[in-house]
Motif scaffolding. Structure first.
Motif, PDB file in Angstrom:
ATOM      1  N   GLN A   8       0.832  -1.197   0.000  1.00  0.00           N
ATOM      2  CA  GLN A   8       0.000   0.000   0.000  1.00  0.00           C
ATOM      3  C   GLN A   8       0.872   1.255   0.000  1.00  0.00           C
ATOM      4  OE1 GLN A   8      -2.574  -0.299   3.405  1.00  0.00           O
ATOM      5  NE2 GLN A   8      -3.804  -1.941   2.518  1.00  0.00           N
ATOM      6  N   ARG A   9       0.475   2.228  -0.816  1.00  0.00           N
ATOM      7  CA  ARG A   9       1.247   3.468  -0.906  1.00  0.00           C
ATOM      8  C   ARG A   9       1.301   4.190   0.439  1.00  0.00           C
ATOM      9  NH1 ARG A   9       4.175   2.153  -4.805  1.00  0.00           N
ATOM     10  NH2 ARG A   9       3.423   0.162  -4.044  1.00  0.00           N
ATOM     11  N   GLU A  10       0.237   4.032   1.243  1.00  0.00           N
ATOM     12  CA  GLU A  10       0.201   4.691   2.546  1.00  0.00           C
ATOM     13  C   GLU A  10       1.315   4.175   3.453  1.00  0.00           C
ATOM     14  OE1 GLU A  10      -2.308   3.179   1.123  1.00  0.00           O
ATOM     15  OE2 GLU A  10      -3.676   4.817   0.567  1.00  0.00           O
ATOM     16  N   HIS A  40       4.378   6.281   5.055  1.00  0.00           N
ATOM     17  CA  HIS A  40       4.615   6.267   6.495  1.00  0.00           C
ATOM     18  C   HIS A  40       6.076   5.964   6.814  1.00  0.00           C
ATOM     19  CE1 HIS A  40       3.757   5.762  10.752  1.00  0.00           C
ATOM     20  NE2 HIS A  40       4.341   4.562  10.711  1.00  0.00           N
TER      21      HIS A  40
END
Length: 312
Positions: free
Chosen positions: A101-103, A107
């Motif tokens: 996930q890009r998130e 992070h």
């Protein structure tokens, strides 16, 4: 993406690349992943940390000697924290078996204490088991229940199973750098009064999900083809209802049916040399065994004849 009724297609592996399917997988794990860490690390030896799934992915393609030759001195199955003070490991090279996930990437980039210890952060897109030189499985033994049972209708497991299978099938083409033209069997009803069920739509939905994964590869994987290079045919068991009730009589199938094997590993008890209790001996039926390669696809009756000739 194409819609087919009853059709067949060959499945070319690797285009002009003549390596076997298992060899392609092995090279990606050993060279693209493990050996790539040598470019930015002065350490001779490394610790390889994997989860249970990636352990199985690697075990189907690589031997222990292959891994140690790449400088791995220790294996671990639980991930150390990057918050250790002082840090136990100088650098961490992180390889994801599937798209991340890009998130999560964002992070990691924001955390300076973690970022300084990351030597590499890469998506391998390798989530399948290369069971032999030309075959693979996605390792979902509950797929039949989750996709075709009566309880599958309206179940969240239905979509979860399809998405997982599609992702893992797509990683096969990521490894081969092939962009397939996807063909699938369209759900057909007997008459207008017959409802189309989710079970009827499995090939359609799986094909759409695979195609979505492959389309993302065009912009995320370097040197991934931008136009179709091969054919992928997706059908369900309804095109061949006889095969499930026909017993396979080839040596490979008979071994798995009768020997209670764990994957390709067979454990047998043999008399000990000192006359004490029987000893357990593990046998791996794999491509490196020339006898297994010669016999695996032969009819069991032919195997008996060949085995008798070898004994004489």
């Amino acid at each position: 993406m194409s819609m087919d009724s009853d059709s067949s297609s060959s499945f070319p592996f690797g285009g002009a690349d003549q390596r076997s399917f298992r060899q392609i997988t092995r090279d990606r794990l050993l060279f693209e992943m493990l050996r790539s860490t040598r470019k930015s690390s002065k350490s001779t030896w490394k610790v390889l940390i994997m989860d249970k799934f990636t352990v199985k992915v690697m075990s189907f393609s690589c031997k222990m000697a292959d891994i140690t030759e790449e400088g791995v001195s220790l294996f671990a199955y639980s991930c150390p924290t990057c918050q250790e003070k002082p840090p136990l490991y100088k650098k961490a090279y992180v390889f994801f078996s599937s798209p991340v996930q890009r998130e999560l990437v964002a992070h990691i980039k924001k955390d300076s204490t973690v970022l300084t210890r990351i030597g590499a952060l890469s998506e391998m897109n390798l989530e399948y088991f290369a069971i032999d030189s030309q075959g693979f499985i996605t390792d979902n033994d509950k797929a039949l229940e989750e996709l075709f049972s009566e309880s599958a209708e309206g179940s969240h497991k239905y979509n979860a199973c399809l998405n997982m299978m599609a992702t893992r099938i797509a990683t096969v083409f990521a490894s081969m750098r092939e962009f397939p033209r996807v063909h699938y069997r369209v759900a057909r009803t007997i008459d207008a009064s017959t409802l189309t069920t989710l079970r009827d739509l499995v090939p359609t939905k799986l094909a759409a999900s695979v195609w979505n994964c492959l389309s993302r590869y065009k912009s995320t994987i370097p040197e991934f083809p931008q136009t179709e290079t091969c054919e992928l045919l997706i059908v369900d068991r309804s095109i061949d209802q006889i095969a499930p009730i026909i017993h396979e009589w080839v040596y490979d199938a008979m071994c798995h049916d009768l020997l209670c094997m764990d994957g390709n590993k067979y454990v047998q008890e043999v008399p000990s040399k000192n006359g004490s209790a029987n000893e357990r001996k593990e046998v791996l039926l794999e491509d490196h065994d020339p006898v297994w390669l010669e016999l695996r696809h032969a009819h069991i009756a032919d195997v008996r004849l060949m085995y008798g000739c070898m004994k004489r």
